[in-house]
Design an enzyme around this catalytic site. Sequence first.
Site, short mmCIF file in Angstrom:
data_model
loop_
_atom_site.label_atom_id
_atom_site.label_comp_id
_atom_site.label_asym_id
_atom_site.label_seq_id
_atom_site.Cartn_x
_atom_site.Cartn_y
_atom_site.Cartn_z
N HIS A 61 0.84 -1.21 0.00
CA HIS A 61 0.00 0.00 0.00
C HIS A 61 0.87 1.26 0.00
CE1 HIS A 61 -3.88 2.02 1.71
NE2 HIS A 61 -3.20 2.85 0.94
N ASN A 95 -4.95 6.22 -7.16
CA ASN A 95 -5.47 7.59 -7.11
C ASN A 95 -4.48 8.61 -7.67
OD1 ASN A 95 -3.78 7.29 -4.90
ND2 ASN A 95 -4.94 8.68 -3.61
N ASN A 279 -5.46 9.72 7.12
CA ASN A 279 -6.79 9.15 7.01
C ASN A 279 -6.67 7.66 6.75
OD1 ASN A 279 -9.51 8.91 6.82
ND2 ASN A 279 -9.68 9.73 4.75
N ASP A 306 1.01 2.74 3.65
CA ASP A 306 0.16 3.82 3.14
C ASP A 306 1.02 5.07 2.91
OD1 ASP A 306 -2.01 5.18 2.18
OD2 ASP A 306 -3.08 5.30 4.09
N HIS A 310 3.54 14.32 0.36
CA HIS A 310 3.03 15.62 -0.04
C HIS A 310 4.18 16.62 -0.01
CE1 HIS A 310 -1.16 14.44 -0.05
NE2 HIS A 310 -1.01 13.89 1.14
N PHE A 324 -4.34 14.96 3.80
CA PHE A 324 -4.09 13.79 4.64
C PHE A 324 -2.88 13.03 4.11
CE2 PHE A 324 -8.73 14.29 5.24
CZ PHE A 324 -8.83 14.15 6.62
N GLY A 325 -2.12 12.41 5.00
CA GLY A 325 -1.08 11.50 4.55
C GLY A 325 0.29 11.79 5.13
ZN LIG Z 1 -6.84 4.79 2.29
ZN LIG Z 2 -3.76 4.85 0.87
#
Ligand SMILES: [Zn+2]
Ligand SMILES: [Zn+2]
Lengths: 431, 310
Positions: A61, A95, A279, A306, A310, A324-325
């Site tokens: 991920h 994404n 998130n 994840d 950014h 988020f992230g």
């Molecule tokens: Zn997610």
């Molecule tokens: Zn993700």
Amino acid sequence: MHKLLIKGGRVIDPQAGEMIPADILIVEGKIAAVGPGLEPGEGAVMDVAGKLVAPGLIDMHVHFREPGFEAKETITSGSRAAARGGFTAVACMPNTNPVADNRAVISYIKARAKEAGLVKVYPIGALTRGSRGEELTEMADLKEAGAVALSDDGRPVASAAVMRRAMQYARMVGLPVISHCEEPTLSAGGVMHEGYMSTVLGLPGIPAAAEEIMVARDIILSEYTGCPLHIAHVSTAGSVRLIREAKARGVPVTAEVTPHHFTLTDRAVADYDTSTKVNPPLRTEEDVAALKEALADGTIDVIATDHAPHTLEEKDVEYQMAPFGLVGLETALGLVWTELVIPGVLSPVEAIRKLTVNPARILGLREGVIKVGADADITIIDPQLTEVVDPAAFASKGRNTPFAGRSLQGLPVATIVRGQVVYNRNLAVIA
Amino acid sequence: MNWKRKDLLGLQNLSAEEIKLILDTAVPMKEILGRAIKKVPTLRGRTVVTLFYEPSTRTRTSFELAAKYLSADSVNISTSTSSVVKGETLKDTARTLAAMGADVVILRHPMAGAPNLLARTIRAAVINAGDGAHEHPTQALLDLFTVREKKGGLAGLNVAIIGDILHSRVARSNIWGFTKMGARVRICGPATMIPPEIEATGVQVCTRIEEALDGADVVMMLRIQLERQQRGLFPSIREYARLFGLNRERLALARSGALVMHPGPINRGVEIAPEVADGINSVINEQVTNGVAVRMALLYLLSGGGMPDA
Ligand SMILES: [Zn+2]
Ligand SMILES: [Zn+2]
């Protein structure tokens, strides 16, 4: 003939569930022999005395941001970060811009990864067109192009009817569905876990129920459709309970947790540090305890980062405005070792299992094992090595980490993909 | 004790001693306000900037008067929230402030934590004049000052805070302020407007207003934003007024001589009946005067003052 002998280490075999002293001989990118007292013949020797030799780590991920958001990360910079973090393979979420919902984008990602020539990059295709949650993607075409799973990560499918059809179709095609579980009307506007800290900080909250309702829904749909369901970044004790109960019933569900969710709580948000904005959000101490318990008892199969880079400018704003992230590739193994292995939550073999064979099994990959004939994807770990996290040293373009300044023990010192050393911290290779 | 902080971002992190220092400093400041010529040279040559991303004439004017009475130069920058959205970041603005040579920046912002971000970015002292649903420390300090003046002290008092606690920075700052000073705080409002785990701040949550008012020494009514109804947080203004409005009969449940407070502006007839807002228990107008004194005290302390000469 290219030969490399990895000599004097302790080999972790997560399939057999053991850790034994052995050498590994690599010939032409494949593992040619595993055993004690091997000789290199003409080849090079990497002395790994005192180190652990694991199958190459797999992060199922990550967000590599290419195409579309190359200022945040490219497939090349992401691959470098993966290699530096000890990962030999990653699966990247769709994404991007355009969304990886068609053959062209999947092929592009594979081509760019090949050009980078570092780690293996497995694209994940979108579940619905544009990840808009309305129409199904051409899943068979995506699979043929190289997609290893389907997900609308970041844009969870709101409609239960669409999710049901998507899972029926994905099952037919033979791809697992990875679900980012978030009930969007409950999470709307929220920027952190809803609880004492959000109350005190005055920030809009995301209740645990927003995740748990979708975990419950998707488990029910997995049971109904028979489609293998992988739940991304589990963050609450309630989700853990639902997954544990579903597994006991035989539902084909698996789950992952991120290092930040098993390490930090919502208390980390106290100074409005936007690198803590993720998130699902960082939860409470009880949730962290439940996640560790679930790692230990096997309810959670996988550790995935994840990784969500950014730019500095995007994160250097009011908490509510920040995206988020956080970036995870280069701190993951250190957090696993420091937070899970050293305190005894997981044995080294168990930890490596959740970073190798388990994600490989879920994605249907052959990687994640050390055996003769397999690709020589190997991660060398120094379990004693300690280092303070310095984001300036990251290979990722992203510097958004809440772990800056934290001391981590148990770090990757070399990463080998198909017999090629793609990252080497300080190990001598004698030709 | 001396003031040691660069900024005033909230009351959560202040000690009781620090709060007492601010309130004590406000006493001589209020005395200045009673003079015919309300001006002392204390902050001559200093620049105070009010930076408001949300309109609030009351709070801004109060700060501007405070600066003026202390002879500071004051500059007002009013920016609409839309410019935040357009990508003119708080950081950009901070650079402008530094170039202007600001000594103290007073920030009102719709997002919680914006003053913390600004305080990390600039050398000037930052005063939080209200940030999202986080804190409004100067409002709470003027409330504490008013109550202390009227009641002679704060410890042991029963304080009831009624209304939309979820969105209220005034409530949060007052909860920290009153509990730190030894008062007991009860809160009350629609269940949809009580934030989770608020009890852990040391308050008691009451579901009926009668319970909250019982034996109260101070009744603090919060302004209800009428648009919250559209967002489904309560069914109607009528029902809100019926369940949570303060009228004369309900006020009778409080101690005799209980103070009625409101941060303003009031929705008369909704959260508070007109005869109560204008009644003898109301200290709403004095809150406004005391606001200037408390803000003078803060400007003074943050500009490097100790206790002023009497
Ligand atoms: Zn997610
Ligand atoms: Zn993700």
